[in-house]
Design a protein around this motif. Sequence first.
Motif, PDB file in Angstrom:
ATOM      1  N   ARG A  94       0.732   9.066 -37.043  1.00 41.18           N
ATOM      2  CA  ARG A  94       1.829   9.617 -37.836  1.00 41.18           C
ATOM      3  C   ARG A  94       1.356  10.462 -39.021  1.00 41.18           C
ATOM      4  NH1 ARG A  94       4.237   5.198 -35.614  1.00 41.18           N
ATOM      5  NH2 ARG A  94       6.473   5.376 -35.132  1.00 41.18           N
ATOM      6  N   GLU A  95       0.444   9.918 -39.814  1.00 47.00           N
ATOM      7  CA  GLU A  95      -0.008  10.640 -40.998  1.00 47.00           C
ATOM      8  C   GLU A  95      -0.686  11.951 -40.615  1.00 47.00           C
ATOM      9  OE1 GLU A  95       0.542  10.107 -44.206  1.00 47.00           O
ATOM     10  OE2 GLU A  95       1.857   8.472 -43.554  1.00 47.00           O
ATOM     11  N   LEU A  96      -1.475  11.909 -39.555  1.00 39.60           N
ATOM     12  CA  LEU A  96      -2.134  13.129 -39.091  1.00 39.60           C
ATOM     13  C   LEU A  96      -1.104  14.123 -38.572  1.00 39.60           C
ATOM     14  CD1 LEU A  96      -4.646  14.780 -38.511  1.00 39.60           C
ATOM     15  CD2 LEU A  96      -4.912  13.512 -36.363  1.00 39.60           C
ATOM     16  N   ALA A  97      -0.069  13.644 -37.882  1.00 41.50           N
ATOM     17  CA  ALA A  97       0.983  14.533 -37.370  1.00 41.50           C
ATOM     18  C   ALA A  97       1.641  15.294 -38.518  1.00 41.50           C
ATOM     19  CB  ALA A  97       2.011  13.743 -36.582  1.00 41.50           C
ATOM     20  N   ARG A  98       1.904  14.603 -39.627  1.00 47.97           N
ATOM     21  CA  ARG A  98       2.505  15.282 -40.780  1.00 47.97           C
ATOM     22  C   ARG A  98       1.548  16.332 -41.353  1.00 47.97           C
ATOM     23  NH1 ARG A  98       5.336  10.270 -41.669  1.00 47.97           N
ATOM     24  NH2 ARG A  98       3.535   9.291 -42.674  1.00 47.97           N
ATOM     25  N   ALA A  99       0.269  15.980 -41.425  1.00 50.02           N
ATOM     26  CA  ALA A  99      -0.716  16.932 -41.947  1.00 50.02           C
ATOM     27  C   ALA A  99      -0.842  18.154 -41.040  1.00 50.02           C
ATOM     28  CB  ALA A  99      -2.070  16.247 -42.109  1.00 50.02           C
ATOM     29  N   LEU A 100      -0.821  17.933 -39.726  1.00 50.06           N
ATOM     30  CA  LEU A 100      -0.927  19.053 -38.789  1.00 50.06           C
ATOM     31  C   LEU A 100       0.331  19.914 -38.824  1.00 50.06           C
ATOM     32  CD1 LEU A 100      -2.632  17.281 -35.748  1.00 50.06           C
ATOM     33  CD2 LEU A 100      -3.696  18.792 -37.435  1.00 50.06           C
ATOM     34  N   ALA A 101       1.500  19.281 -39.032  1.00 55.30           N
ATOM     35  CA  ALA A 101       2.730  20.061 -39.175  1.00 55.30           C
ATOM     36  C   ALA A 101       2.654  20.956 -40.412  1.00 55.30           C
ATOM     37  CB  ALA A 101       3.936  19.134 -39.249  1.00 55.30           C
ATOM     38  N   ASP A 102       2.049  20.450 -41.489  1.00 52.53           N
ATOM     39  CA  ASP A 102       1.857  21.277 -42.687  1.00 52.53           C
ATOM     40  C   ASP A 102       0.924  22.446 -42.400  1.00 52.53           C
ATOM     41  OD1 ASP A 102       3.530  19.639 -44.122  1.00 52.53           O
ATOM     42  OD2 ASP A 102       1.920  18.507 -45.097  1.00 52.53           O
ATOM     43  N   ARG A 103      -0.141  22.187 -41.643  1.00 58.11           N
ATOM     44  CA  ARG A 103      -1.056  23.271 -41.251  1.00 58.11           C
ATOM     45  C   ARG A 103      -0.311  24.332 -40.446  1.00 58.11           C
ATOM     46  NH1 ARG A 103      -6.326  23.962 -43.252  1.00 58.11           N
ATOM     47  NH2 ARG A 103      -7.011  21.900 -43.955  1.00 58.11           N
ATOM     48  N   LYS A 104       0.533  23.869 -39.560  1.00 59.79           N
ATOM     49  CA  LYS A 104       1.330  24.786 -38.733  1.00 59.79           C
ATOM     50  C   LYS A 104       2.250  25.635 -39.614  1.00 59.79           C
ATOM     51  CE  LYS A 104       5.222  24.286 -35.587  1.00 59.79           C
ATOM     52  NZ  LYS A 104       5.972  23.330 -34.757  1.00 59.79           N
ATOM     53  N   LEU A 105       2.870  25.022 -40.601  1.00 61.93           N
ATOM     54  CA  LEU A 105       3.738  25.759 -41.518  1.00 61.93           C
ATOM     55  C   LEU A 105       2.970  26.846 -42.254  1.00 61.93           C
ATOM     56  CD1 LEU A 105       5.890  22.894 -43.079  1.00 61.93           C
ATOM     57  CD2 LEU A 105       6.754  24.816 -41.742  1.00 61.93           C
ATOM     58  N   LEU A 106       1.770  26.519 -42.714  1.00 60.76           N
ATOM     59  CA  LEU A 106       0.968  27.492 -43.448  1.00 60.76           C
ATOM     60  C   LEU A 106       0.512  28.644 -42.560  1.00 60.76           C
ATOM     61  CD1 LEU A 106      -1.236  25.066 -45.589  1.00 60.76           C
ATOM     62  CD2 LEU A 106       0.601  26.556 -46.421  1.00 60.76           C
ATOM     63  N   ALA A 107       0.280  28.341 -41.290  1.00 62.13           N
ATOM     64  CA  ALA A 107      -0.231  29.367 -40.369  1.00 62.13           C
ATOM     65  C   ALA A 107       0.876  30.256 -39.825  1.00 62.13           C
ATOM     66  CB  ALA A 107      -0.978  28.709 -39.217  1.00 62.13           C
ATOM     67  N   ALA A 108       2.016  29.656 -39.449  1.00 67.10           N
ATOM     68  CA  ALA A 108       3.039  30.447 -38.756  1.00 67.10           C
ATOM     69  C   ALA A 108       4.450  29.919 -38.974  1.00 67.10           C
ATOM     70  CB  ALA A 108       2.734  30.473 -37.257  1.00 67.10           C
ATOM     71  N   LEU A 109       4.673  29.145 -40.037  1.00 65.99           N
ATOM     72  CA  LEU A 109       5.964  28.487 -40.252  1.00 65.99           C
ATOM     73  C   LEU A 109       6.268  27.593 -39.048  1.00 65.99           C
ATOM     74  CD1 LEU A 109       7.984  31.342 -41.996  1.00 65.99           C
ATOM     75  CD2 LEU A 109       6.853  29.389 -43.044  1.00 65.99           C
ATOM     76  N   THR A 110       7.425  27.732 -38.436  1.00 60.79           N
ATOM     77  CA  THR A 110       7.765  26.865 -37.305  1.00 60.79           C
ATOM     78  C   THR A 110       7.562  27.612 -35.991  1.00 60.79           C
ATOM     79  OG1 THR A 110      10.083  27.555 -37.416  1.00 60.79           O
ATOM     80  CG2 THR A 110       9.457  25.595 -38.666  1.00 60.79           C
ATOM     81  N   THR A 111       7.555  26.867 -34.892  1.00 59.58           N
ATOM     82  CA  THR A 111       7.475  27.494 -33.575  1.00 59.58           C
ATOM     83  C   THR A 111       8.888  27.863 -33.111  1.00 59.58           C
ATOM     84  OG1 THR A 111       7.262  25.193 -32.831  1.00 59.58           O
ATOM     85  CG2 THR A 111       5.324  26.584 -32.661  1.00 59.58           C
ATOM     86  N   PRO A 112       9.026  28.922 -32.279  1.00 61.61           N
ATOM     87  CA  PRO A 112      10.357  29.338 -31.816  1.00 61.61           C
ATOM     88  C   PRO A 112      11.071  28.212 -31.072  1.00 61.61           C
ATOM     89  CG  PRO A 112       8.728  31.029 -31.368  1.00 61.61           C
ATOM     90  CD  PRO A 112       7.970  29.822 -31.820  1.00 61.61           C
ATOM     91  N   GLU A 113      12.290  27.923 -31.517  1.00 57.13           N
ATOM     92  CA  GLU A 113      13.013  26.781 -30.958  1.00 57.13           C
ATOM     93  C   GLU A 113      13.659  27.090 -29.614  1.00 57.13           C
ATOM     94  OE1 GLU A 113      16.664  24.382 -32.643  1.00 57.13           O
ATOM     95  OE2 GLU A 113      14.853  23.942 -33.825  1.00 57.13           O
TER      96      GLU A 113
END
Length: 487
Positions: free
Chosen positions: A348-367
């Motif tokens: 869980r904690e890593l998932a949150r950290a990776l989601a933050d990395r994703k936000l910094l790189a490209a915001l969210t993925t196309p839904e």
Amino acid sequence: MTMAIPDRSAGVVEEPLLGGLPLAGESDATLVERIVGWLRRRMDERLLRPGNRLPSIRQFADRYGVSRFTVVEAYERLVAQGYLESRRGSGFYVRERRALTAPPGADPTPPTLDVVWLVRAMFQDLPPERMPGSGLLPPDWLDSTLIGRGVRAVTRGGAAPLLGYGEPQGYLPLRGQLQVKLAEIEIAAAPEQLVLTAGVTQAIDIIARQFLRPGDAVLVDDPGWFLMFGMFAALGARPVGVPRLADGPDLAVLEQLLQEHRPPLYVTTSVLHNPTGASLTAAKAFQVLRLAEQYGVTVVEDDIYADFCGMPAMRLAALDQLHRVIYVGSFSKTVAANLRVGFIACERELARALADRKLLAALTTPELGERVIHQILAEGHYRKHLERLRARLAAQREPVLAQLERLGLRVFTDPQGGMFAWMDAGRDSNVLAARAYEQRLLLAPGSLFSPSQLPSSWLRFNLASSSHPDLLRFLELALDHDPGGQP
């Protein structure tokens, strides 16, 4: 009376150059499409030249008996396509268009066979049957109606939910569906432990950015997935190859490299390994996890080919339950590469950290793509689709391997499923790939699948695209000389 069209650069263009608007025929095209096509042809044929001003919207509508709205839409499409330019207060003018592609035969430079070459070549306009080195199934093997039905279902309720960014970890209902899917292979992952990504490529890039620092070593399969070698190098890390055997990694070398380099990550594929088609045994899996625990390395398990496996298979994430293993997957190979829907499963904690990395790189993925995949999974059609793919690949595997072996190629190990075979040509496969490229055939030479990039005699064959007569004829002629590679 003849209508004159002023032209800044070429005097006056008379109406005969426009001619009569062909409203008849082309019944499957809309009126706007017919007007656009008609004007484009006149510009392509240089009957309307750069700088010529077209009739005003009112003049065109009155002259040809169409609505002004139709003329506005046609002109705007031509602006968007680069044929016209709009000058405020003046009108619409034919635009100077420079060639966007080089003339045929303008690139005599022989290709440099590296990872970039192979990736670029896979995007060429070659028919799938001429791309035995490709990493995708031919389009006609996949189910476009499955995607079409999913898109219609997603948009039936309106597009309003797609107007925002979406959730940082990805569309929640799809993460819930993935929880069910992963449970089928004994991996327990709650939605909070899942991060949706733009395919496995983005998944591994995000993980690498979280764990790696310049100068770090990262262990990879050798042979292995070539794209990540360049990805790691771009981050300043050093990909180090672990020899891949038919039952998994060479454990003695793995332990030696762990001792020597103390890497933060080891990226491997357990099931239907690319490019060999082999899978990890239970004995090897236990030993890999023992070494990971002993040396404190995080294992990234790339299971992108998971759904091609129709039999029980050993996965590190199922044994470890996401304690030291990060599990990644995708629907690019089985549904559509263009949807770009992949995922990461981890703590869980890593998932949150990776989601933050994703936000910094490209915001969210196309839904949109995530909602389409959710619809496909939730409707229950995906399972039948996979059964058809597996059956078709199984029917292709033995005949194609037999043909290639008759030509002198030697298979590394009988693939246990999936789309790939790893075969030894007995000579420099870069030379073979370069010759094939001249004949519009795409081969995948073995040097590209090793982080060392050293010359290799191995080739990866896509079994769904390796039976074209031109390919077999090329291989027969190319391999019909001594093992040293001389005719």
